[in-house]
Design an enzyme around this catalytic site. Structure first.
Site, mmCIF file in Angstrom:
data_model
loop_
_atom_site.group_PDB
_atom_site.id
_atom_site.type_symbol
_atom_site.label_atom_id
_atom_site.label_comp_id
_atom_site.label_asym_id
_atom_site.label_seq_id
_atom_site.Cartn_x
_atom_site.Cartn_y
_atom_site.Cartn_z
ATOM 1 C CB CYS A 127 -5.675 -8.292 -1.630
ATOM 2 S SG CYS A 127 -6.138 -7.417 -3.115
ATOM 3 C CG HIS A 267 -1.464 -8.490 -1.911
ATOM 4 N ND1 HIS A 267 -2.064 -9.469 -2.662
ATOM 5 C CD2 HIS A 267 -1.991 -7.313 -2.326
ATOM 6 C CE1 HIS A 267 -2.928 -8.907 -3.488
ATOM 7 N NE2 HIS A 267 -2.902 -7.598 -3.305
ATOM 8 C CG ASN A 297 -3.564 -7.285 -6.888
ATOM 9 O OD1 ASN A 297 -3.958 -8.332 -6.381
ATOM 10 N ND2 ASN A 297 -3.741 -6.099 -6.329
HETATM 11 N N1 ACO Z 1 -0.348 4.204 -17.915
HETATM 12 C C1 ACO Z 1 0.122 5.466 -18.014
HETATM 13 N N2 ACO Z 1 -0.178 6.415 -17.105
HETATM 14 C C2 ACO Z 1 -0.967 6.051 -16.074
HETATM 15 C C3 ACO Z 1 -1.492 4.772 -15.932
HETATM 16 C C4 ACO Z 1 -1.156 3.824 -16.905
HETATM 17 N N3 ACO Z 1 -1.595 2.550 -16.863
HETATM 18 N N4 ACO Z 1 -2.224 4.712 -14.808
HETATM 19 C C5 ACO Z 1 -2.195 5.919 -14.260
HETATM 20 N N5 ACO Z 1 -1.453 6.737 -15.028
HETATM 21 C C6 ACO Z 1 -1.154 8.136 -14.799
HETATM 22 C C7 ACO Z 1 -2.277 8.816 -14.043
HETATM 23 O O1 ACO Z 1 -3.291 9.248 -14.924
HETATM 24 C C8 ACO Z 1 -1.551 9.951 -13.394
HETATM 25 O O2 ACO Z 1 -1.352 10.949 -14.359
HETATM 26 P P1 ACO Z 1 -1.391 12.509 -13.940
HETATM 27 O O3 ACO Z 1 -0.299 12.699 -12.948
HETATM 28 O O4 ACO Z 1 -1.191 13.219 -15.231
HETATM 29 O O5 ACO Z 1 -2.746 12.704 -13.321
HETATM 30 C C9 ACO Z 1 -0.221 9.325 -13.079
HETATM 31 O O6 ACO Z 1 -0.020 8.232 -13.969
HETATM 32 C C10 ACO Z 1 -0.221 8.767 -11.672
HETATM 33 O O7 ACO Z 1 1.084 8.627 -11.370
HETATM 34 P P2 ACO Z 1 1.510 8.273 -9.915
HETATM 35 O O8 ACO Z 1 0.631 8.927 -8.909
HETATM 36 O O9 ACO Z 1 2.965 8.559 -9.804
HETATM 37 O O10 ACO Z 1 1.242 6.743 -9.900
HETATM 38 P P3 ACO Z 1 1.734 5.796 -8.796
HETATM 39 O O11 ACO Z 1 3.204 5.849 -8.714
HETATM 40 O O12 ACO Z 1 0.970 6.025 -7.516
HETATM 41 O O13 ACO Z 1 1.340 4.388 -9.360
HETATM 42 C C11 ACO Z 1 -0.287 2.708 -8.936
HETATM 43 C C12 ACO Z 1 -0.003 4.090 -9.525
HETATM 44 C C13 ACO Z 1 0.524 1.684 -9.693
HETATM 45 C C14 ACO Z 1 -1.752 2.396 -9.058
HETATM 46 C C15 ACO Z 1 0.139 2.674 -7.447
HETATM 47 O O14 ACO Z 1 -0.405 3.799 -6.792
HETATM 48 C C16 ACO Z 1 -0.298 1.433 -6.709
HETATM 49 O O15 ACO Z 1 0.203 0.354 -6.961
HETATM 50 N N6 ACO Z 1 -1.188 1.567 -5.717
HETATM 51 C C17 ACO Z 1 -1.566 0.470 -4.865
HETATM 52 C C18 ACO Z 1 -2.492 -0.493 -5.491
HETATM 53 C C19 ACO Z 1 -2.724 -1.644 -4.527
HETATM 54 O O16 ACO Z 1 -1.875 -1.996 -3.747
HETATM 55 N N7 ACO Z 1 -3.832 -2.267 -4.484
HETATM 56 C C20 ACO Z 1 -3.908 -3.345 -3.472
HETATM 57 C C21 ACO Z 1 -5.108 -3.837 -3.192
HETATM 58 S S1 ACO Z 1 -6.038 -4.338 -4.598
HETATM 59 C C22 ACO Z 1 -7.417 -5.167 -3.984
HETATM 60 O O17 ACO Z 1 -7.656 -5.233 -2.816
HETATM 61 C C23 ACO Z 1 -8.336 -5.784 -4.983
#
Ligand code: ACO
Length: 340
Positions: A127, A267, A297
């Site tokens: 990214c 980003h 993204n």
């Molecule tokens: N729908 C419903 N539930 C989901 C989904 C979904 N699409 N995805 C994950 N969950 C669940 C998981 O299974 C987990 O459930 P559990 O607690 O029962 O195990 C729970 O939701 C996870 O919840 P959180 O940990 O609170 O999720 P979070 O608030 O961390 O959000 C996210 C997840 C959106 C992925 C976030 O962590 C994020 O944006 N991370 C950064 C991603 C990023 O910046 N990438 C950048 C670079 S990408 C690149 O370089 C190509």
């Protein structure tokens, strides 16, 4: 109007003014909404919107490749800059979804846009790739190796998403953004850029298979190794810290305060990441360019598409200080201060 600030290296040595003289972007026409994703994996519009801010993303057609997205963005940037493709000396494409291993996507784009005299290569910084490429272009122009450079961030992430993994498939989209850079005497331009990486955290964001380390074979074809694997919560934490730290460093290099910025182009990964960065820099969120609600993204394309949108919608006036700040797999990060 604010007078031009002298472009700087990190050691504060003066360098040539390199300006972005045109921008462009391209998004495929197919819209994939959260409601459609609800039918594909166990998720909900409410979860995706509240955790990420994303409402829909664009998906390239089957026969539409990263080079097609890139070439369309490049044509828009060329038109916006008011130049001819034949004037381009160098094409740099930042991407993690090249059409193929060889030739580079940049070479394929060269043919598609008719930039006959350009040298071409790709870079890989996930990214962060567009800002890495901007800095490479800045160096080439400063050294007077090249005069006019086309920088493109382009990704067809839909081709490396595991559409059964709800942790990742709701986050990503396809698209491309481009910028034309050129020396402009006594003009405004890129003041300074900081690049950073931490390979020790490579396992947070990976496409482990498909390279020479883990080739895809008949034996592992069902393991989804050539798709994005992400540790989301840890990535989130590092994204906020790296973006805030690199933004502060680059502002310090430029001799500016966050409050001097008219527009921040971050980003486009997650609205909560952008909000956390805004809070830590003590800036109002409305100073940040946000379009991830519409495009998700798009990796290397994200900041380039947002830059083009900011340019075309008049978010930046001549003389304004603009911060571009990115983060991605590697881990990699980068910040750039531009006087528009
Ligand atoms: N729908 C419903 N539930 C989901 C989904 C979904 N699409 N995805 C994950 N969950 C669940 C998981 O299974 C987990 O459930 P559990 O607690 O029962 O195990 C729970 O939701 C996870 O919840 P959180 O940990 O609170 O999720 P979070 O608030 O961390 O959000 C996210 C997840 C959106 C992925 C976030 O962590 C994020 O944006 N991370 C950064 C991603 C990023 O910046 N990438 C950048 C670079 S990408 C690149 O370089 C190509």
């Amino acid at each position: 109007m604010t007078p031009p600030l002298q472009p700087r290296t990190r050691t504060h040595l003066p360098r040539r003014t390199v300006s972005i003289i045109g921008t462009g972007s391209y998004l495929p026409s197919r819209v994939l909404t959260n409601a459609e994703l609800e039918k594909m994996v166990e998720t909900s519009d409410e979860w995706i919107t509240s955790r990420t801010g994303i409402r829909e993303r664009r998906i390239a057609a089957d026969g539409e490749f990263t080079s097609d997205l890139a070439a369309n963005a490049a044509k828009a940037a060329i038109e916006n800059a008011g130049i001819r493709a034949e004037e381009i000396d160098l094409i740099i494409v930042a991407s993690i979804t090249s059409d193929m291993f060889m030739p580079s996507t940049a070479c394929i784009v060269q043919t598609k846009i008719g930039a006959k005299k350009a040298a071409c290569f790709d870079i890989s910084a996930a990214c962060s790739g567009f800002l890495y490429a901007i800095e490479i272009a800045q160096q080439f122009i400063t050294c007077q190796t090249f005069n006019t450079i086309l920088v493109i961030g382009a990704d067809k992430l839909s081709s490396i998403v595991d559409w059964k993994d709800r942790n990742t498939c709701v986050l990503f989209g396809d698209g491309a953004g481009a910028a034309i850079l050129r020396h402009r005497a006594h003009g405004h331009g890129v003041i300074t850029t900081r690049l950073g990486s931490n390979g020790e955290l490579a396992d947070l964001l990976q496409v482990p298979g498909g390279g020479c380390a883990i080739p895809i074979t008949a034996l592992n074809a069902d393991q989804n190794l050539a798709t994005i694997h992400m540790k989301g919560a840890e990535t989130f934490k590092h994204a906020v810290n790296a973006m805030v730290d690199s933004a502060r460093q680059v502002l310090d290099d430029a001799g500016l305060e966050p409050s001097d910025l008219a527009c921040i182009i971050p980003h486009q990964a997650n609205l909560r990441i952008i909000s956390a960065v805004a809070e830590r820099l003590e800036l109002p969120i409305d100073r940040f360019m946000v379009n991830l609600d519409r495009f998700g993204n798009t990796s290397a394309a994200a900041v380039a598409i947002a830059l083009d949108e900011a340019n075309r919608t008049g978010r930046m006036k001549v003389g304004d200080y603009v911060l571009l700040v990115v983060f991605g797999g590697g881990l990699t990060w980068a910040s750039s201060v531009i006087q528009w």
